[in-house]
Each structure stands twice: as C-alpha cells, then as structure tokens.
Design an enzyme around this catalytic site. Structure first.
Site, short mmCIF file in Angstrom:
data_model
loop_
_atom_site.label_atom_id
_atom_site.label_comp_id
_atom_site.label_asym_id
_atom_site.label_seq_id
_atom_site.Cartn_x
_atom_site.Cartn_y
_atom_site.Cartn_z
N GLY A 56 10.54 -45.82 -19.34
CA GLY A 56 9.70 -46.84 -19.22
C GLY A 56 9.47 -47.83 -20.30
O GLY A 56 9.97 -47.85 -21.13
N CYS A 57 8.12 -48.55 -20.56
CA CYS A 57 7.89 -49.29 -21.38
C CYS A 57 8.20 -48.76 -22.88
O CYS A 57 7.64 -47.87 -23.03
CB CYS A 57 6.49 -49.62 -21.38
SG CYS A 57 5.84 -50.77 -22.68
#
Length: 227
Positions: A56-57
């Site tokens: 993810g981020c």
C-alpha cells in the site's frame, strides 16, 4: 489523471464511499514530475542486507519500518513493474505494473529476514487485492519481493504462520516476486510523514495505521515466542 488522482486515499475513489473526501483531503503532492527515477543497487554493502516489500502507501510503510530496531534505512519507491524508470505520475496510471514499495536496509545481526516478513504481514491487510485501506489500484497491491530461493522459503513459511494465526479475515493474496529492480521515488516522497506531520492523509490514514500495527505486533509477540 493529473491532480485528481491524489485526493483522499492518494487516488480518486468513488464519492459514494468516501463522501466529503474532496473537501476534507487535499492533494497529497505534485504528480507532474517527469524526471526518470534512480534504480537502487540490489547488492547490499558488507554487513548489511536488503528487503523490499509493497504493502500500500509507501508513506505508511516507510514510517512503520523505520521504527523497527535493526533497520538502518528505508527508501520509498517503485518495484514489480514492466517499464523502466517509472515516475509517480506514470505509476498512478496503473499501466506500468509497479507498486508503491519500500527498500529496507537492515543489520542481519539485529533483525532477521523472517522477522521483517512477519512485520510485513502484520503491518498491512494482505487479504485485500489491489487495495490497502482507502487506496485502490494495482499500485497498492501486496507484494513480497525475494532475492533468492532461501528468502522465498523463509517468506512462505512466515506467510503460512500468519495465515494459521487467523489475524486477518480471509485468505492472504500477497504476490511473491523475485526482485529485479527498485526505483527510488521522487524526493518529496522520502520521509514524508516526518516532513509533513500535519498533512491530512498522514493524520487520517498513516498515523492510525502505524498505531494499529504497533498494537497488532505487540499482541502477536505476547502470544508467540519469536526466534
């Protein structure tokens, strides 16, 4: 999609899901930078090792792994794709195959690769395909990169360990890829949370995710003796 891809969740998501996202969460940073990004070496310095994960981020991932004793440095970037020298703008199109990733330099006398894999599986939800929290798209998918067969076997063992603990609802969908390239992200992405502690995405997503990881990891360690 220049500009609009950086609203809440770092990418544009349906308003039906996130309601006032347009109002509450401003752009996470410029996405018009076109300079080619640097490919980092995959051979570590003497006394060090390298691990690369996508979960993810990368702002969130970088902050999490920087907090781990034995980790020397963490770099945000791109891996797992099929194009050379990707930029944030090109990765955001979801056409390069890259995922936001972190390049971790660590001291193997202080932390093992197995433990880093545990942290990887405990610091994000590995059961959601092409999504991590509010961030949607293949660039946010879960990938565990390995350097050789030994790391592949270790990573698989830890995956099975986490799966049998029933920490997450559902089946782990993490991809396993042999590490071929890692491209360092643009400068404004490095140490993003440290440099932007009051940014809206950081406050709404990154910091809560970090605290959830800490609680989950501490709980895991209390019920299992980790070698």
């Amino acid at each position: 999609m220049i500009g609009l891809d950086c609203l809440f969740g770092k990418k544009l998501v349906p308003l039906a899901i996130f309601g006032l996202a347009f109002v509450l969460f401003p752009f996470c940073g410029p996405v018009t930078q076109i300079s080619k990004q640097e490919s980092l070496p995959l051979v570590p310095k003497s006394g060090q090792k390298i691990a690369v994960f996508a979960e993810g981020c990368f702002w969130c991932s970088e902050h999490i792994f920087e907090s781990i004793p034995g980790v020397i440095d963490v770099v945000s970037g791109y891996a797992g794709g099929h194009t050379e020298n990707p930029t944030y703008e090109s990765v955001n199109t979801e056409t390069t195959g890259h995922a936001e990733s972190v390049y971790i330099v660590y001291d193997p006398t202080k932390i093992s690769y197995a433990e880093l894999c545990r942290i990887f599986f405990l610091s994000h939800d590995p059961t959601t395909k092409d999504r991590q929290g509010p961030d949607i798209g293949s660039s946010y998918r879960s990938i565990l990169f390995y350097a050789d067969e030994e790391e592949f076997k270790i990573a698989n063992t830890i995956k099975k360990e986490i799966q049998t603990q029933n920490i997450w609802n559902g089946t782990i969908v993490t991809e396993f890829q042999k590490l071929k390239h890692f491209y360092k992200a643009e400068g404004y992405h490095q140490d993003f949370i440290k440099n932007n502690p009051s940014q809206s995405y950081v406050l709404a997503v990154s910091i809560p995710r970090f605290k959830e990881f800490q609680n989950r990891y501490n709980e895991f360690k209390t019920r299992k003796t980790v070698p």
